[in-house]
Design a protein around this motif. Structure first.
Motif, PDB file in Angstrom:
ATOM      1  N   GLY A  65     -76.504  -8.713 -13.000  1.00 36.41           N
ATOM      2  CA  GLY A  65     -77.355  -8.716 -14.183  1.00 36.41           C
ATOM      3  C   GLY A  65     -78.269  -7.520 -14.333  1.00 36.41           C
ATOM      4  O   GLY A  65     -79.132  -7.514 -15.197  1.00 36.41           O
ATOM      5  N   MET A  66     -78.082  -6.498 -13.517  1.00 35.97           N
ATOM      6  CA  MET A  66     -78.945  -5.321 -13.648  1.00 35.97           C
ATOM      7  C   MET A  66     -78.638  -4.628 -14.978  1.00 35.97           C
ATOM      8  O   MET A  66     -77.486  -4.273 -15.242  1.00 35.97           O
ATOM      9  N   PRO A  67     -79.654  -4.427 -15.806  1.00 35.34           N
ATOM     10  CA  PRO A  67     -79.438  -3.735 -17.085  1.00 35.34           C
ATOM     11  C   PRO A  67     -79.014  -2.282 -16.865  1.00 35.34           C
ATOM     12  O   PRO A  67     -79.362  -1.664 -15.856  1.00 35.34           O
ATOM     13  N   LEU A  68     -78.271  -1.746 -17.822  1.00 32.32           N
ATOM     14  CA  LEU A  68     -77.822  -0.357 -17.717  1.00 32.32           C
ATOM     15  C   LEU A  68     -78.984   0.616 -17.571  1.00 32.32           C
ATOM     16  O   LEU A  68     -78.893   1.592 -16.831  1.00 32.32           O
ATOM     17  N   THR A  69     -80.093   0.346 -18.258  1.00 29.28           N
ATOM     18  CA  THR A  69     -81.236   1.256 -18.161  1.00 29.28           C
ATOM     19  C   THR A  69     -81.777   1.306 -16.733  1.00 29.28           C
ATOM     20  O   THR A  69     -82.156   2.376 -16.248  1.00 29.28           O
ATOM     21  N   VAL A  70     -81.804   0.176 -16.069  1.00 30.97           N
ATOM     22  CA  VAL A  70     -82.301   0.122 -14.690  1.00 30.97           C
ATOM     23  C   VAL A  70     -81.283   0.769 -13.753  1.00 30.97           C
ATOM     24  O   VAL A  70     -81.657   1.522 -12.847  1.00 30.97           O
ATOM     25  N   LEU A  71     -79.999   0.505 -13.988  1.00 32.26           N
ATOM     26  CA  LEU A  71     -78.958   1.119 -13.165  1.00 32.26           C
ATOM     27  C   LEU A  71     -78.985   2.639 -13.328  1.00 32.26           C
ATOM     28  O   LEU A  71     -78.852   3.380 -12.353  1.00 32.26           O
ATOM     29  N   ARG A  72     -79.204   3.101 -14.547  1.00 28.94           N
ATOM     30  CA  ARG A  72     -79.299   4.540 -14.797  1.00 28.94           C
ATOM     31  C   ARG A  72     -80.490   5.127 -14.036  1.00 28.94           C
ATOM     32  O   ARG A  72     -80.392   6.189 -13.424  1.00 28.94           O
ATOM     33  N   ARG A  73     -81.620   4.426 -14.067  1.00 24.41           N
ATOM     34  CA  ARG A  73     -82.807   4.904 -13.343  1.00 24.41           C
ATOM     35  C   ARG A  73     -82.517   4.955 -11.847  1.00 24.41           C
ATOM     36  O   ARG A  73     -82.904   5.908 -11.168  1.00 24.41           O
ATOM     37  N   TYR A  74     -81.835   3.938 -11.329  1.00 26.66           N
ATOM     38  CA  TYR A  74     -81.480   3.915  -9.912  1.00 26.66           C
ATOM     39  C   TYR A  74     -80.575   5.103  -9.576  1.00 26.66           C
ATOM     40  O   TYR A  74     -80.792   5.795  -8.577  1.00 26.66           O
ATOM     41  N   GLU A  87     -90.039   4.184  -4.864  1.00 30.07           N
ATOM     42  CA  GLU A  87     -89.622   3.808  -6.217  1.00 30.07           C
ATOM     43  C   GLU A  87     -88.295   3.043  -6.194  1.00 30.07           C
ATOM     44  O   GLU A  87     -88.101   2.072  -6.928  1.00 30.07           O
ATOM     45  N   ARG A  88     -87.363   3.482  -5.335  1.00 28.05           N
ATOM     46  CA  ARG A  88     -86.093   2.744  -5.193  1.00 28.05           C
ATOM     47  C   ARG A  88     -86.358   1.332  -4.697  1.00 28.05           C
ATOM     48  O   ARG A  88     -85.752   0.371  -5.185  1.00 28.05           O
ATOM     49  N   LEU A  89     -87.248   1.208  -3.721  1.00 26.05           N
ATOM     50  CA  LEU A  89     -87.581  -0.100  -3.169  1.00 26.05           C
ATOM     51  C   LEU A  89     -88.189  -0.994  -4.238  1.00 26.05           C
ATOM     52  O   LEU A  89     -87.807  -2.168  -4.367  1.00 26.05           O
ATOM     53  N   ALA A  90     -89.100  -0.473  -5.029  1.00 28.36           N
ATOM     54  CA  ALA A  90     -89.729  -1.259  -6.095  1.00 28.36           C
ATOM     55  C   ALA A  90     -88.682  -1.718  -7.111  1.00 28.36           C
ATOM     56  O   ALA A  90     -88.687  -2.877  -7.540  1.00 28.36           O
ATOM     57  N   LEU A  91     -87.784  -0.826  -7.471  1.00 29.71           N
ATOM     58  CA  LEU A  91     -86.728  -1.160  -8.420  1.00 29.71           C
ATOM     59  C   LEU A  91     -85.860  -2.295  -7.871  1.00 29.71           C
ATOM     60  O   LEU A  91     -85.569  -3.268  -8.582  1.00 29.71           O
ATOM     61  N   MET A  92     -85.459  -2.179  -6.613  1.00 29.47           N
ATOM     62  CA  MET A  92     -84.608  -3.209  -6.006  1.00 29.47           C
ATOM     63  C   MET A  92     -85.362  -4.526  -5.813  1.00 29.47           C
ATOM     64  O   MET A  92     -84.782  -5.605  -5.987  1.00 29.47           O
ATOM     65  N   ARG A  93     -86.637  -4.466  -5.474  1.00 30.28           N
ATOM     66  CA  ARG A  93     -87.413  -5.703  -5.334  1.00 30.28           C
ATOM     67  C   ARG A  93     -87.517  -6.438  -6.666  1.00 30.28           C
ATOM     68  O   ARG A  93     -87.399  -7.664  -6.715  1.00 30.28           O
ATOM     69  N   GLU A  94     -87.761  -5.702  -7.747  1.00 30.46           N
ATOM     70  CA  GLU A  94     -87.833  -6.322  -9.075  1.00 30.46           C
ATOM     71  C   GLU A  94     -86.512  -6.986  -9.422  1.00 30.46           C
ATOM     72  O   GLU A  94     -86.485  -8.105  -9.937  1.00 30.46           O
ATOM     73  N   HIS A  95     -85.423  -6.288  -9.130  1.00 32.06           N
ATOM     74  CA  HIS A  95     -84.106  -6.869  -9.435  1.00 32.06           C
ATOM     75  C   HIS A  95     -83.835  -8.080  -8.536  1.00 32.06           C
ATOM     76  O   HIS A  95     -83.277  -9.081  -8.996  1.00 32.06           O
ATOM     77  N   GLN A  96     -84.241  -7.990  -7.292  1.00 34.69           N
ATOM     78  CA  GLN A  96     -84.075  -9.114  -6.370  1.00 34.69           C
ATOM     79  C   GLN A  96     -84.784 -10.355  -6.911  1.00 34.69           C
ATOM     80  O   GLN A  96     -84.246 -11.460  -6.866  1.00 34.69           O
ATOM     81  N   GLU A  97     -85.980 -10.174  -7.455  1.00 34.49           N
ATOM     82  CA  GLU A  97     -86.723 -11.306  -8.028  1.00 34.49           C
ATOM     83  C   GLU A  97     -85.986 -11.904  -9.221  1.00 34.49           C
ATOM     84  O   GLU A  97     -85.912 -13.118  -9.364  1.00 34.49           O
ATOM     85  N   ARG A  98     -85.415 -11.039 -10.080  1.00 39.27           N
ATOM     86  CA  ARG A  98     -84.651 -11.533 -11.232  1.00 39.27           C
ATOM     87  C   ARG A  98     -83.429 -12.313 -10.778  1.00 39.27           C
ATOM     88  O   ARG A  98     -83.122 -13.382 -11.318  1.00 39.27           O
ATOM     89  N   VAL A  99     -82.715 -11.798  -9.777  1.00 38.52           N
ATOM     90  CA  VAL A  99     -81.514 -12.469  -9.284  1.00 38.52           C
ATOM     91  C   VAL A  99     -81.883 -13.794  -8.613  1.00 38.52           C
ATOM     92  O   VAL A  99     -81.208 -14.805  -8.811  1.00 38.52           O
ATOM     93  N   THR A 100     -82.968 -13.807  -7.870  1.00 38.29           N
ATOM     94  CA  THR A 100     -83.419 -15.049  -7.220  1.00 38.29           C
ATOM     95  C   THR A 100     -83.748 -16.105  -8.275  1.00 38.29           C
ATOM     96  O   THR A 100     -83.381 -17.283  -8.120  1.00 38.29           O
ATOM     97  N   ALA A 101     -84.405 -15.706  -9.354  1.00 40.45           N
ATOM     98  CA  ALA A 101     -84.708 -16.643 -10.439  1.00 40.45           C
ATOM     99  C   ALA A 101     -83.418 -17.140 -11.093  1.00 40.45           C
ATOM    100  O   ALA A 101     -83.298 -18.334 -11.410  1.00 40.45           O
ATOM    101  N   GLN A 102     -82.454 -16.251 -11.282  1.00 41.67           N
ATOM    102  CA  GLN A 102     -81.155 -16.631 -11.844  1.00 41.67           C
ATOM    103  C   GLN A 102     -80.470 -17.657 -10.957  1.00 41.67           C
ATOM    104  O   GLN A 102     -79.897 -18.623 -11.456  1.00 41.67           O
ATOM    105  N   ILE A 103     -80.507 -17.420  -9.660  1.00 42.61           N
ATOM    106  CA  ILE A 103     -79.866 -18.337  -8.719  1.00 42.61           C
ATOM    107  C   ILE A 103     -80.521 -19.708  -8.805  1.00 42.61           C
ATOM    108  O   ILE A 103     -79.834 -20.733  -8.804  1.00 42.61           O
ATOM    109  N   GLY A 104     -81.849 -19.746  -8.906  1.00 42.73           N
ATOM    110  CA  GLY A 104     -82.552 -21.020  -9.048  1.00 42.73           C
ATOM    111  C   GLY A 104     -82.128 -21.758 -10.300  1.00 42.73           C
ATOM    112  O   GLY A 104     -81.855 -22.973 -10.265  1.00 42.73           O
ATOM    113  N   SER A 105     -82.029 -21.036 -11.396  1.00 39.66           N
ATOM    114  CA  SER A 105     -81.608 -21.635 -12.658  1.00 39.66           C
ATOM    115  C   SER A 105     -80.165 -22.125 -12.583  1.00 39.66           C
ATOM    116  O   SER A 105     -79.836 -23.222 -13.049  1.00 39.66           O
TER     117      SER A 105
END
Length: 156
Positions: A65-74, A87-105
């Protein structure tokens, strides 16, 4: 001895990654490759195994579910090289939180689906009379309706 990287055509890369040729061109146009795509005689794209490896990372991140804009930034950060690990770590942590929320849902959804499968299996095993008597929505015992989650009204 210097090892020469294997040259791969766009078709070979498409086959190895499962991406279409069109998708590979799109990824290049969007700046998602870490290394510039090389060109051979006649302007044909030439890839190497590093490109395939990077594309596999991109495929996994997009599937999560990583958006193209975030993947481009990465990709930009990786292309820049050392010095931006925070900055890479922050980007991955934010995505990790989104994926964790998705998994919960999704887990919540799967719980309901499993319950409904059990209800229908019980009804099928009881025969036609039980199927005719089933009228309303069924929720797992002790579970309230989840706001925004639509439950079916009747068994069809």
């Amino acid at each position: 001895m210097v090892e020469v990287p294997e040259s791969l055509s766009i078709g070979q890369v498409a086959e190895r990654t499962g991406l279409s040729v069109h998708a590979l061109r799109f990824y290049e146009q969007e700046g998602l490759f870490v290394n510039a795509v090389r060109r051979g005689p006649g302007g044909r794209r030439i890839y190497c195994q590093d490109d395939v490896d990077w594309l596999n990372v991109c495929i996994i991140l997009r599937a999560s579910g990583m958006p193209l804009t975030v993947l481009r930034r990465y990709a930009d950060l990786v292309r820049e090289g050392a010095g931006n690990v925070d900055e890479r770590l922050a980007l991955m942590r934010e995505h990790q939180e989104r994926v964790t929320a998705q998994i919960g849902s999704l887990t919540e959804s799967l719980d309901l689906i499993r319950f409904k499968v059990g209800v229908y299996e019980d009804l099928v095993s009881q025969g036609d009379a039980a199927l005719r008597q089933c009228h309303g929505p069924s929720l797992p015992p002790g579970e309230a309706r989840t706001p925004g989650l639509r439950h079916e009204a009747m068994v069809e």
